[in-house]
Scaffold this active site. Structure first.
Site: not given
Lengths: 471, 96
Positions: A79, A154, A178
């Site tokens: 990420k 996210s 997330s």
């Protein structure tokens, strides 16, 4: 069978049997990324040293043989808010578009030491604020199950990449849901570890009392392997917990907070009941529990988190690093740089944080929300005195259409079931249930299990039992 | 109720320069978010409830000494600064 279809476990076995090489696996993923990523937008950048790193891992395997770490030669997607020294890391923000990490996150150090290597950095909502990746400054990521739908967020890029077999495994991060929400929407396994299990050093801070890095995988085995590798006490993060051995819960009793789960969509609730039946047939006992404070968790979260966001993002001022706009004076420089660097959701949360912390509102919002956090922890302690797990659907529904949730509050409600775990620091895992159908398309949706702090081992056990995965 | 003036004050606190259009939009959005989180006013909280988040964590201190030799990371960090002069970050004057 393509190399990109293999799990981490299968890749490790193949390396040891010399069925294929690390470079073969790296190349197979690069080819697939080149083909699929222009549509999915899961990766923001594919690193230019993937083959060189694969060759390096190959040598480690040759030297250490069967004794090599099980992650040696495993390609990982990361990420875009986790620092890898020398690589760009932008948190999917214009603010950090050209920022280069000056050190490795501790989780990355652990993975490098294990001999793993990194394919690239994955898309996300800006600064990890969102549940769809629609708040990325670099375009939305698509859900591989239906490209008109979001992958969740996210950590949506990481989930989309693993679901589309553009990586066997990925790192995500959670502040509230997330990891769990995108794995629910993409049909994967994801863990939000106990607060303090995984070092936050090198994770771009959002809500520091809530943030944790965790694994996103296609199997429980792979999620556990990554978690076991990245966790541990770290002198660079004073909130990491002292090392202890694997701790398990004492019984197979699962509590279901009925009042709380009624907010899920009807077919998700039906699916959830079937999942509970499956668990019953595998020797688990299901009991109803009271969790009166649970429905207030998300509201408390939307006070605590923006307060921490407005504080954490104050460092992005156009002076030290990141986007800089030369203003008339210093204040103008701050305000113009931040106006240009931050997207709409980030601005909203900075403003909201300023509101709940401002004099006159502090007692009514921030202080009260913090007290509520303790009440939620007390409710959980009462529940865990009797049951070992608490189960809910991971999300109220499956993946929604891109653009469907334009109202901020409707987007926030995606994380209604996620909030208690983040607010109180307990671990939670999401695993796939049966699919549900929307507009004629089958879509995945997950079930989550929460358990007392530091009992991740038991979460992996129940996840494996549910989906019938053997060791 | 959140007024346009409130939004402007919050923008000052948040160090954000906003357009009129953004201010209008944020006024409505912040109002609806605050209306949502206001539900916590209705939850009965015990007088004695803790306001500390992670009660099981303790402060961790390091020795009061230099953690590394001076200058070790200066170049790596300064290279990211928008403007520099020697080993300093260059800023506009702070005092008027």
């Amino acid at each position: 069978m393509e190399l990109t279809d293999l799990s981490v476990k299968e890749l490790g076995e193949g390396y040891r049997a010399k069925t294929f090489s690390v470079v073969d696996v790296a190349k197979a993923h690069l080819v697939r990324i080149e083909k699929e990523n222009p549509v999915l937008n899961a990766y923001l950048e594919v690193f230019d040293d993937v083959i060189a790193e694969a060759e390096r891992a190959e040598k480690i395997l040759a030297d250490k043989g069967a004794g090599a770490h099980l992650l040696t030669g495993i390609p990982i997607a990361v990420k875009d808010n986790i620092l890898i020294q020398g690589k760009r890391v932008s948190a999917a923000s214009k603010m950090l578009e050209n920022y280069v990490a000056t050190y490795d996150a501790t989780a990355i150090t652990h993975l490098k030491n294990a001999g793993a290597f990194f394919l690239g950095r994955t898309n996300m909502d800006e600064f990890a604020m969102g549940s769809s990746t629609e708040h990325s400054a670099y375009g939305v990521t698509k859900n591989p199950h239906d490209i008109t739908r979001v992958p969740g967020g996210s950590s949506g890029g990481s989930a989309s990449a693993v679901a589309a077999h553009l990586a066997p495994i990925a790192l995500g991060s959670e502040t509230c849901g997330s990891i769990r929400q995108p794995v629910s929407l993409c049909g994967l396994v994801g863990l939000k570890p106990t607060y303090g299990e995984v070092s936050r050093s090198g994770l771009i801070a959002m809500g520091s009392s809530l943030d944790q890095i965790g694994p996103i995988a296609r199997t429980v085995h792979d999620a556990k392997l990554v978690f076991d590798t990245i966790r541990g006490q770290d002198s660079l993060d004073g909130t990491t917990l002292p090392n202890q051995g694997e701790t398990r819960v004492s019984n197979k009793r699962i509590g279901v907070p009925r009042e709380f789960v009624k907010d899920a969509q009807p077919d998700v609730r039906e699916n959830f009941e079937k999942t509970l039946d499956t668990l019953r047939s595998k020797g688990y006992e299901i009991v109803d529990i009271e969790f009166p404070s649970a429905p207030y968790g998300l509201a408390a979260y939307y006070i605590v988190m923006p307060a921490e966001v407005s504080t954490n993002l104050a460092r992005l001022d156009g002076v030290r690093y990141g986007l800089s706009y030369e203003g008339k004076n210093l204040l103008d420089e701050y305000e113009q740089s931040r106006a240009r660097g931050f997207g709409a959701e980030t601005k909203r949360r900075v403003m909201l944080g300023a509101y709940v912390l401002s004099s006159g509102y502090y007692d009514a919002y921030y202080k009260r929300a913090t007290a509520l956090r303790s009440v939620i922890a007390e409710d959980l302690a009462k529940a865990f005195a009797d049951v070992s797990f608490i189960a809910t659907p991971t999300t109220p529904g499956p993946a929604f259409k891109i653009g469907e949730k334009s109202d901020p509050v409707s987007m926030y409600l995606e994380d209604i079931f996620a909030a208690p775990a983040n607010l109180t620091g307990i671990p939670a895992i999401s695993v796939p249930m049966n699919m549900v159908v929307r507009d004629g398309v089958s879509l995945p949706v997950g079930v989550q299990f929460m358990s007392p702090k530091r009992t991740e081992s038991s979460l992996f056990d129940i996840a494996r039992d549910l989906i019938g995965e053997t060791l | 109720m959140i007024s346009v003036d409130d939004v402007k004050k919050l923008a000052v606190l948040g160090r954000l320069s906003l357009t009129d259009e953004e201010i209008t939009k944020l006024q409505g959005e912040i109002e609806s978010i605050v209306a949502y989180v206001d539900v916590i006013q209705k939850v009965p909280l015990p007088e004695t409830s803790n306001t500390s988040t992670h009660l099981d964590l303790e402060n961790v201190m390091r020795e009061d000494e230099n953690p590394h030799e001076a200058g070790k990371y200066t170049e790596a960090l300064l290279v990211q600064a928008p403007r520099r002069e020697g080993d300093y970050v260059k800023v506009k004057k702070v005092l008027g």
